[in-house]
Design a protein around this motif. Structure first.
Motif, PDB file in Angstrom:
ATOM      1  N   ALA A   1      59.591  19.427  50.201  1.00  0.00           N
ATOM      2  CA  ALA A   1      59.431  17.968  50.265  1.00  0.00           C
ATOM      3  C   ALA A   1      60.761  17.272  50.004  1.00  0.00           C
ATOM      4  CB  ALA A   1      58.400  17.506  49.241  1.00  0.00           C
ATOM      5  N   ILE A   2      61.105  16.336  50.878  1.00  0.00           N
ATOM      6  CA  ILE A   2      62.293  15.516  50.662  1.00  0.00           C
ATOM      7  C   ILE A   2      61.891  14.390  49.717  1.00  0.00           C
ATOM      8  CG2 ILE A   2      64.054  14.079  51.747  1.00  0.00           C
ATOM      9  CD1 ILE A   2      63.547  15.672  54.340  1.00  0.00           C
TER      10      ILE A   2
ATOM     11  N   ARG B   1      56.559   9.175  49.922  1.00  0.00           N
ATOM     12  CA  ARG B   1      57.754   8.895  50.706  1.00  0.00           C
ATOM     13  C   ARG B   1      58.990   9.119  49.833  1.00  0.00           C
ATOM     14  NH1 ARG B   1      58.121   2.623  52.188  1.00  0.00           N
ATOM     15  NH2 ARG B   1      59.974   3.477  53.205  1.00  0.00           N
ATOM     16  N   PRO B   2      60.136   9.480  50.431  1.00  0.00           N
ATOM     17  CA  PRO B   2      61.336   9.719  49.618  1.00  0.00           C
ATOM     18  C   PRO B   2      61.789   8.457  48.890  1.00  0.00           C
ATOM     19  CG  PRO B   2      61.596  10.580  51.860  1.00  0.00           C
ATOM     20  CD  PRO B   2      60.361   9.749  51.854  1.00  0.00           C
ATOM     21  N   ALA B   3      62.217   8.637  47.657  1.00  0.00           N
ATOM     22  CA  ALA B   3      62.797   7.525  46.899  1.00  0.00           C
ATOM     23  C   ALA B   3      64.230   7.295  47.362  1.00  0.00           C
ATOM     24  CB  ALA B   3      62.777   7.843  45.410  1.00  0.00           C
TER      25      ALA B   3
ATOM     26  N   VAL C   1      60.477  18.339  54.867  1.00  0.00           N
ATOM     27  CA  VAL C   1      59.569  17.334  55.425  1.00  0.00           C
ATOM     28  C   VAL C   1      59.532  16.093  54.530  1.00  0.00           C
ATOM     29  CG1 VAL C   1      58.101  19.086  56.506  1.00  0.00           C
ATOM     30  CG2 VAL C   1      57.518  18.233  54.228  1.00  0.00           C
ATOM     31  N   THR C   2      59.258  14.962  55.161  1.00  0.00           N
ATOM     32  CA  THR C   2      58.964  13.731  54.434  1.00  0.00           C
ATOM     33  C   THR C   2      57.455  13.508  54.503  1.00  0.00           C
ATOM     34  OG1 THR C   2      59.132  12.280  56.365  1.00  0.00           O
ATOM     35  CG2 THR C   2      61.175  12.790  55.187  1.00  0.00           C
ATOM     36  N   ASP C   3      57.034  12.309  54.169  1.00  0.00           N
ATOM     37  CA  ASP C   3      55.615  11.968  54.303  1.00  0.00           C
ATOM     38  C   ASP C   3      55.263  11.621  55.746  1.00  0.00           C
ATOM     39  OD1 ASP C   3      57.277   9.688  54.064  1.00  0.00           O
ATOM     40  OD2 ASP C   3      55.535   8.435  53.668  1.00  0.00           O
TER      41      ASP C   3
END
Length: 347
Positions: free
Chosen positions: A292-293, A112-114, A254-256
């Protein structure tokens, strides 16, 4: 109509219906384990060929985005570094015939994005009439592109004083968008005209123009010293060849959990694309190779620090100054340019 033409038409129709009834593809279904349409990078998922008519199968060849792949124990592992929508094909051979089956799978980021925040290092004057679309430093000079039809400009700015050193106006038909500078050439987009322009970085004289290919609109530009990156208002960020300005590929952001299609103004720093989120006081940190974001920067509260006036608009514009190791951000019709440090939130 004579009898021969009528007979010919019915013969063709009969052939079409016959081909449809005997279409081998109708006898097979390409199934993904648990009906999954979304999986994460490096995850393995079962792939199964459902044989509706119990036909003999001589062989099956699988392809992912046009490249042949091999299943391991009936499972496909998504190790491709490029994320986003993947096209899975199965070529099924049965008694001299071939069926082509297709499905799509969305491959998402593993993590997931930080969350990031910011610290203001300095504040500088900024032209409140500038509808900022693009920012970029080149040889310690700030270059800015502005939008709106009839008032779109390209300008060189003394960032410390806010003074506009040189400015050129776009033709009134164009709505200016993002810019980037590579090999002493400025590349600038327009929004919905399908046209971009090239300018000399020293004089701002126009060098030429280029047309968009498959990308929808012109939003943001950045470069890594070799390639140009272009956002177009979709989930795709395109790679352009700076010699031809042709699109050579794209990544999907995209994110997770899902795709995200709000990347606007861009800046490239050490393998990452920093992208303003359209209409939001936030910025994405995107891996330029995978899409990936990896992070989201919350710039909440920054707009409250600028002068209020009727034309004040949204947060937009990001430039990295390598000599100062800091980012410069502003907004459309903001009277302030902020120098900031971005850092990850604890916890």
């Amino acid at each position: 109509m004579n009898k021969f033409k009528v007979s010919a038409i019915f013969s063709v129709l009969g052939l079409l219906f016959s081909c449809g009834e005997n279409d081998l593809s109708r006898n097979f279904v390409l199934e993904i384990e648990n009906g999954a349409k979304k999986i994460q990078q490096y995850e393995s998922v079962g792939v199964r060929l459902k044989n509706r008519a119990d036909l003999p199968v001589d062989s099956v060849v699988y392809f992912l985005d046009g490249n042949p792949i091999t299943l391991t124990d009936g499972k496909l592992t998504f190790s491709d570094p490029v994320l986003g929508t993947k096209r899975l094909l199965a070529h099924v051979f049965s008694e001299g015939q071939k069926a082509i089956l297709e499905t799509e799978i969305l491959v998402l980021a593993k993590e997931r994005p930080a969350l990031y925040t910011y610290e203001i290092l300095n504040s500088y004057p900024h032209d409140p009439k500038a509808f900022t679309q693009g920012l970029e430093f080149f040889k310690d000079t700030l270059y800015e592109s502005t939008g709106r039809r009839g008032t779109s400009t390209l300008r060189k700015v003394d960032y410390k004083s806010g003074a506009v050193l040189t400015k050129v106006d776009l033709d009134k038909q164009y709505f200016g968008e993002g810019l980037t500078i590579l090999n002493d050439t400025i590349y600038m987009l327009t929004w919905q005209s399908g046209t971009g322009f090239m300018f000399d970085a020293k004089t701002l004289s126009k060098l030429g123009s280029f047309e968009y290919g498959e990308s929808d609109e012109g939003w943001g530009l950045a470069n890594d010293g070799v390639h140009i990156f272009k956002s177009d208002g979709t989930q795709r960020i395109w790679t352009l060849d700076p010699g031809t300005l042709q699109e050579t590929g794209f990544v999907e952001t995209v994110t997770d959990k899902s795709v995200f299609n709000k990347a606007n103004e861009l800046e490239y720093v050490e393998g990452k694309l920093y992208a303003n989120v359209w209409q939001k006081e936030s910025m994405m940190i995107i891996d330029a190779k995978s899409g990936a974001i990896e992070g989201v920067v919350n710039f909440g509260g920054l707009k409250e620090k600028v002068g209020k006036h009727p034309e004040l608009d949204v947060f937009n514009g990001v430039a990295y100054h390598p000599g100062r190791n800091s980012f410069f951000v502003t907004g459309k019709n903001w009277d302030t340019l902020f120098e900031v440090r971005i850092f990850k939130k604890e916890g």
